[in-house]
Scaffold this active site. Structure first.
Site, PDB file in Angstrom:
ATOM      1  N   THR A   1      -1.687  -7.125  -2.627  1.00  0.00           N
ATOM      2  CA  THR A   1      -0.611  -6.479  -1.870  1.00  0.00           C
ATOM      3  C   THR A   1       0.484  -7.490  -1.574  1.00  0.00           C
ATOM      4  O   THR A   1       1.630  -7.106  -1.348  1.00  0.00           O
ATOM      5  CB  THR A   1      -1.126  -5.878  -0.551  1.00  0.00           C
ATOM      6  OG1 THR A   1      -1.924  -6.856   0.120  1.00  0.00           O
ATOM      7  CG2 THR A   1      -1.940  -4.627  -0.808  1.00  0.00           C
TER       8      THR A   1
ATOM      9  N   LYS B   1      -8.212 -16.534  -7.946  1.00  0.00           N
ATOM     10  CA  LYS B   1      -6.775 -16.426  -7.708  1.00  0.00           C
ATOM     11  C   LYS B   1      -6.009 -17.595  -8.347  1.00  0.00           C
ATOM     12  O   LYS B   1      -4.794 -17.587  -8.440  1.00  0.00           O
ATOM     13  CB  LYS B   1      -6.492 -16.350  -6.204  1.00  0.00           C
ATOM     14  CG  LYS B   1      -6.924 -15.021  -5.561  1.00  0.00           C
ATOM     15  CD  LYS B   1      -6.685 -15.026  -4.058  1.00  0.00           C
ATOM     16  CE  LYS B   1      -7.205 -13.783  -3.346  1.00  0.00           C
ATOM     17  NZ  LYS B   1      -6.271 -12.640  -3.393  1.00  0.00           N
TER      18      LYS B   1
ATOM     19  N   HIS C   1     -13.066  -1.893  -3.368  1.00  0.00           N
ATOM     20  CA  HIS C   1     -12.043  -2.942  -3.373  1.00  0.00           C
ATOM     21  C   HIS C   1     -12.336  -4.071  -4.336  1.00  0.00           C
ATOM     22  O   HIS C   1     -11.580  -5.021  -4.422  1.00  0.00           O
ATOM     23  CB  HIS C   1     -11.899  -3.553  -1.979  1.00  0.00           C
ATOM     24  CG  HIS C   1     -11.139  -2.688  -1.032  1.00  0.00           C
ATOM     25  ND1 HIS C   1      -9.777  -2.772  -0.885  1.00  0.00           N
ATOM     26  CD2 HIS C   1     -11.542  -1.712  -0.195  1.00  0.00           C
ATOM     27  CE1 HIS C   1      -9.378  -1.890   0.016  1.00  0.00           C
ATOM     28  NE2 HIS C   1     -10.437  -1.226   0.444  1.00  0.00           N
TER      29      HIS C   1
ATOM     30  N   LYS D   1       4.805  -7.244  -1.301  1.00  0.00           N
ATOM     31  CA  LYS D   1       5.665  -7.755  -0.228  1.00  0.00           C
ATOM     32  C   LYS D   1       6.751  -8.671  -0.803  1.00  0.00           C
ATOM     33  O   LYS D   1       7.905  -8.630  -0.387  1.00  0.00           O
ATOM     34  CB  LYS D   1       4.834  -8.520   0.803  1.00  0.00           C
ATOM     35  CG  LYS D   1       3.721  -7.705   1.446  1.00  0.00           C
ATOM     36  CD  LYS D   1       2.772  -8.631   2.230  1.00  0.00           C
ATOM     37  CE  LYS D   1       1.445  -7.967   2.509  1.00  0.00           C
ATOM     38  NZ  LYS D   1       0.410  -8.946   2.945  1.00  0.00           N
TER      39      LYS D   1
ATOM     40  N   LYS E   1      -1.961 -16.717  -0.213  1.00  0.00           N
ATOM     41  CA  LYS E   1      -3.068 -15.767  -0.265  1.00  0.00           C
ATOM     42  C   LYS E   1      -4.341 -16.537   0.045  1.00  0.00           C
ATOM     43  O   LYS E   1      -4.315 -17.765   0.119  1.00  0.00           O
ATOM     44  CB  LYS E   1      -3.174 -15.095  -1.638  1.00  0.00           C
ATOM     45  CG  LYS E   1      -3.089 -16.087  -2.814  1.00  0.00           C
ATOM     46  CD  LYS E   1      -3.155 -15.407  -4.168  1.00  0.00           C
ATOM     47  CE  LYS E   1      -1.882 -14.734  -4.579  1.00  0.00           C
ATOM     48  NZ  LYS E   1      -1.967 -13.288  -4.663  1.00  0.00           N
ATOM     49  N   ARG E   2      -5.464 -15.845   0.227  1.00  0.00           N
ATOM     50  CA  ARG E   2      -6.704 -16.567   0.449  1.00  0.00           C
ATOM     51  C   ARG E   2      -6.997 -17.502  -0.730  1.00  0.00           C
ATOM     52  O   ARG E   2      -6.605 -17.227  -1.871  1.00  0.00           O
ATOM     53  CB  ARG E   2      -7.871 -15.587   0.628  1.00  0.00           C
ATOM     54  CG  ARG E   2      -7.886 -14.948   1.992  1.00  0.00           C
ATOM     55  CD  ARG E   2      -8.034 -15.971   3.113  1.00  0.00           C
ATOM     56  NE  ARG E   2      -9.350 -16.532   3.143  1.00  0.00           N
ATOM     57  CZ  ARG E   2     -10.317 -16.152   3.972  1.00  0.00           C
ATOM     58  NH1 ARG E   2     -10.080 -15.204   4.868  1.00  0.00           N
ATOM     59  NH2 ARG E   2     -11.506 -16.717   3.942  1.00  0.00           N
TER      60      ARG E   2
HETATM   61  C1  LIG Z   1      -0.676  -9.438   2.320  1.00  0.00           C
HETATM   62  C2  LIG Z   1      -1.560 -10.473   2.901  1.00  0.00           C
HETATM   63  C3  LIG Z   1      -2.703 -10.888   2.214  1.00  0.00           C
HETATM   64  C4  LIG Z   1      -3.072 -10.363   0.845  1.00  0.00           C
HETATM   65  O1  LIG Z   1      -2.401 -11.132  -0.120  1.00  0.00           O
HETATM   66  P1  LIG Z   1      -2.805 -11.064  -1.679  1.00  0.00           P
HETATM   67  O2  LIG Z   1      -1.759 -11.896  -2.336  1.00  0.00           O
HETATM   68  O3  LIG Z   1      -2.692  -9.627  -2.072  1.00  0.00           O
HETATM   69  O4  LIG Z   1      -4.157 -11.605  -1.817  1.00  0.00           O
HETATM   70  C5  LIG Z   1      -3.503 -11.863   2.782  1.00  0.00           C
HETATM   71  N1  LIG Z   1      -3.202 -12.410   3.980  1.00  0.00           N
HETATM   72  C6  LIG Z   1      -2.099 -12.034   4.667  1.00  0.00           C
HETATM   73  C7  LIG Z   1      -1.813 -12.684   5.978  1.00  0.00           C
HETATM   74  C8  LIG Z   1      -1.256 -11.052   4.167  1.00  0.00           C
HETATM   75  O5  LIG Z   1      -0.173 -10.687   4.862  1.00  0.00           O
END
Ligand SMILES: *Cc1c(COP(=O)(O)O)cnc(C)c1O
Length: 798
Positions: free
Chosen positions: A642, A540, A347, A646, A534-535
């Site tokens: 991911t 990022k 990952h 979404k 995101k985190r």
């Molecule tokens: C999808 C998701 C992530 C991952 O988000 P990235 O933008 O791909 O880092 C992190 N936290 C939650 C709650 C998510 O639903």
């Protein structure tokens, strides 16, 4: 009990009495949740048993997905949806004066994960069950999942998450299936019938007790299992004076989820958790196989074990231990079975970081360490035969070197498949990070681009858009997400565009109401909702986003001729508690928000919102309302992402770098249907390898940059003293590791393209529709179908 509204109501009221001992009038929302959860479990129990029975009877190959994280979120809504009974329940409850939405919101998120990796595991479970694949999860039943985030004066405060406080209706404790796990102690070696026998003695024993949760597929009778392990004192409780300490140490294993491994390296408790998961899971997998087949000689033909990142990589030496010590197999046979059973997903490209110090490893897991040593010796010997004299190569590839065990090397050596999670990521693994391993065993390497379950992230999260899609092209997309492409001919249809924009407007209104409820801030519902959730991580680059907002603010203040299309910048992000730099960025976002939102001169055009405690349930409210998806990581570092998928599914347009799966999103929708900017992965990697980047040049030559960077430290934010100085230093003194300043101008220009596109509704909604139409490829059904065929060799069972 869900066949029609009346039957449901009757069943609901009876169970309210029997389960809660209450009349309807005195019942609470939590009672309603509890009763509904029980009804779902009751409803599926026959299918759950039947699925397990079928798996046993058909002796079909099973896959076990081992993951230290499962970020499930709430389960009631998605379970009702997958069972196809959501509408009956909603209407029945409405008759009783109960809003299903309120009941769903009373469920605590199962937050047993940090972010992308854990959420991926949860999406995979949904797809496995829906595709009728015999695939099950194994994880840890953390008492406290990822911390709850509170913001106090703009600073992050962490509170322990208490998802089990009111119990968990979805789980069933199976004490009779507990597995004993051994730590510490020593290994005794003796000879028996001419063979060396190893015995792990004087160990501290821990009981792993499984809690099973049903994983319900969409529109199918398949109910798979997520087995979460709880750490408890062993039955033969050692009665000595350290008994309290033993109990505490034992229970600590499944007490807390680690909030991000990058900032908590080498912790013994983390290693304990990893081995605990692996030993418990393999114990139960092997027990079931022995019951069916009598021995383990054909294990690899009936069982696939997937290792999600390196955390469960000890599955390799643990399986070797079972085959060698318990089954008495030869090393060669045990190794054949192990390597043909286990597959590994990488990952992160920063694999070199994944190390475990021998001085921690060896005493905690003495027999496992011996096996890893033997694996390493044989591996190095094989390399020596392959590359005679090439010491440098062997040293770089060794599993044990310089006092550490390299978990990623063990994973590659001991598995038959190594996959990356997006095309670009897999290429970087093959060509750079793991080049030597790729040269050694190219057949092991393959790509499986991540996906997300469109049933949670579109069908459930965005019923308004789902209805529009179904009205336009029928409902096939729910089972076959790639048929979303049938929307494409409608992309330029003004009526469809109108409907699409109306849906988005509706969801923006809903989010705006939530924002007002949570923050007291009113946002302009007709502004562009520009979202980065995101985190929080330096790579990022939330910082790039913030600096750009500061620039817009400065420009609006100084240039009377400058105006922008109104923007609402929305952030959501948790920072790991020990990651101080990330926490400063959170404070910076709040300081900028304070300035911008309270300045009458700018706050009609500019708003900055930070939504605290970003998690799955909050994410489900955010994605449907987004216009712009910020995916701005430094190219080459985000393995896949991911969140980007979404957003795309919900018709948001990507403003991003060519990183991770953004590359494949661009291939799918065409570069003209997103807003790409910045350095490419190749350029970034060249900078890292050969140098040549000088951040201060960008600082000195671009007045916009100089101004915003100076504002971090020149009193522009009067309440924080020198709190942002480390951010300033990271950019200038430390030469801006993530190329924020390098990409600033390109990012600003990309934002101008966003604005121009948004001012042209026909163009914008065309682009939005094209993104939705191409999002089917990014559904986890496609990803899982690929894993099933290419890696696991499993097929549907029904
Ligand atoms: C999808 C998701 C992530 C991952 O988000 P990235 O933008 O791909 O880092 C992190 N936290 C939650 C709650 C998510 O639903």
């Amino acid at each position: 009990m869900f066949t029609d509204k009346e039957t449901f109501k009757q069943a609901f009221l009876i169970r309210l009495e029997t389960l809660c001992g209450k009349q309807f009038e005195e019942s609470t929302t939590r009672d309603h949740y509890y009763v509904l959860g029980h009804m779902v479990r009751e409803h599926i129990s026959r299918h759950w048993i039947a699925t397990n029975e079928r798996n046993r009877a058909q002796k079909r190959k099973q896959v076990y997905y081992l993951s230290i994280e499962f970020l499930l979120g709430r389960l009631l809504g998605s379970n009702l949806l997958n069972l196809g009974v959501r509408q009956v329940v909603e209407e029945g409850l409405r008759d009783l004066g109960i809003r299903l939405e309120d009941v769903e919101e009373s469920e605590a998120d199962a937050g047993l994960g940090n972010g992308g990796l854990g959420r991926l595991a949860a999406c995979f479970l949904d797809s496995l069950a829906t595709l009728n694949l015999p695939g099950h999860g194994h994880g840890i039943r953390y008492k406290h999942g990822l911390f709850d985030q509170k913001i106090v004066d703009g600073y992050q405060v962490e509170l322990p998450q208490q998802w089990l406080r009111h119990g968990n209706v979805w789980e069933i404790r199976k004490e009779e299936l507990a597995v004993e796990v051994n730590f510490w102690g020593k290994v005794e070696v003796y000879e028996q019938n001419g063979c060396l026998v190893f015995r792990h003695i004087d160990s501290k024993k821990v009981m792993a007790v499984p809690y099973d949760m049903p994983v319900i597929g969409y529109g199918t009778n398949t109910v798979n299992t997520l087995r979460l392990w709880n750490a408890e004192p062993a039955k033969t409780f050692p009665l000595h004076k350290d008994v309290m300490q033993y109990k505490r140490e034992t229970e600590a294993i499944s007490e807390f989820l680690y909030p991000d491994d990058a900032h908590d390296e080498g912790k013994i408790l983390r290693l304990k958790q990893q081995y605990f998961l692996v030993a418990a899971s393999l114990g139960s997998i092997v027990r079931a196989h022995r019951l069916q087949h009598g021995n383990l000689h054909q294990l690899h033909e009936y069982v696939a074990i997937h290792v999600n990142d390196t955390h469960p990589v000890l599955a390799i030496p643990e399986l070797m231990r079972i085959l060698l010590d318990e089954e008495g197999m030869s090393w060669e046979e045990a190794w054949h079975i192990t390597t043909h059973t286990i597959a590994y997903t990488n990952h992160t490209t920063l694999s070199e970081r994944l190390r475990m110090a021998i001085h921690l490893f060896q005493p905690l897991l003495p027999r496992i360490y011996m096996i890893v040593e033997e694996i390493n010796e044989r591996f190095c010997r094989e390399l020596w035969e392959r590359y005679p004299g090439d010491w440098g190569r062997i040293e770089q590839m060794a599993i044990i070197a310089h006092g550490v065990v390299k978990m990623a090397h063990l994973a590659i050596a001991g598995s038959h498949s190594v996959n990356g999670v997006a095309k670009l990521h897999t290429e970087i693994l093959k060509q750079r990070e793991m080049r030597l391993f790729y040269e050694w065993a190219p057949h092991k390497f393959n790509n499986k681009t991540n996906g997300v379950t469109h049933r949670r992230w579109l069908l459930k999260a965005n019923p308004e858009l789902s209805a529009l899609i179904t009205d336009t092209t029928g409902s096939r997309w729910i089972h076959e997400p790639e048929t979303l492409i049938e929307l494409k001919p409608h992309a330029s249809d003004p009526a469809f565009q109108q409907a699409l924009s109306a849906v988005k407007q509706q969801r923006k209104g809903k989010l705006a109401a939530r924002i007002y409820e949570k923050t007291g801030i009113r946002v302009d519902e007709s502004s562009i909702f520009d979202v980065q959730v995101k985190r929080l991580h330096a790579y990022k680059r939330q910082l790039l986003n913030v600096l750009h907002i500061m620039y817009l603010y400065n420009r609006l203040k100084e240039d009377p001729h400058f105006s922008i299309y109104p923007r609402t910048f929305i952030f959501g992000a948790k920072a790991s508690p020990g990651y101080y730099y990330a926490k400063r960025i959170i404070k910076l976002i709040h300081s900028v928000a304070d300035k911008v939102n309270n300045d009458k001169q700018t706050n009609e055009q500019l708003k900055v919102i930070f939504l605290e405690n970003y998690r799955v349930s909050l994410a489900e409210e955010i994605f449907p309302a987004a216009d712009v998806s910020e995916q701005i990581s430094t190219a080459s570092i985000e393995a896949s992402g991911t969140g980007n998928m979404k957003f795309m599914m919900n018709g948001a347009l990507t403003l991003g770098t060519l990183d991770g799966a953004n590359v494949e999103i661009a291939e799918a929708v065409g570069k003209e249907n997103m807003f790409l900017f910045g350095l490419t992965a190749e350029e970034v990697l060249n900078y890292y390898e050969h140098g040549g980047y000088r951040a201060h040049e960008y600082y000195h030559h671009d007045k916009r940059i100089k101004q915003v960077v100076d504002q971090l430290v020149n009193g522009f934010f009067p309440d924080v003293a020198d709190y942002f100085e480390p951010i300033y230093d990271s950019l200038l003194t430390q030469n801006d590791e993530y190329f924020v300043l390098r990409d600033f101008a390109a990012y600003t220009e990309a934002h101008e393209r966003v604005e121009a596109a948004y001012r042209d509704p026909a163009r914008w909604w065309y682009m939005s529709a094209v993104n939705i139409a191409h999002s089917g490829y990014f559904a986890s059904d496609r990803t899982i179908a690929e894993y099933a065929v290419d890696i696991w060799g499993i097929s549907p069972s029904m």
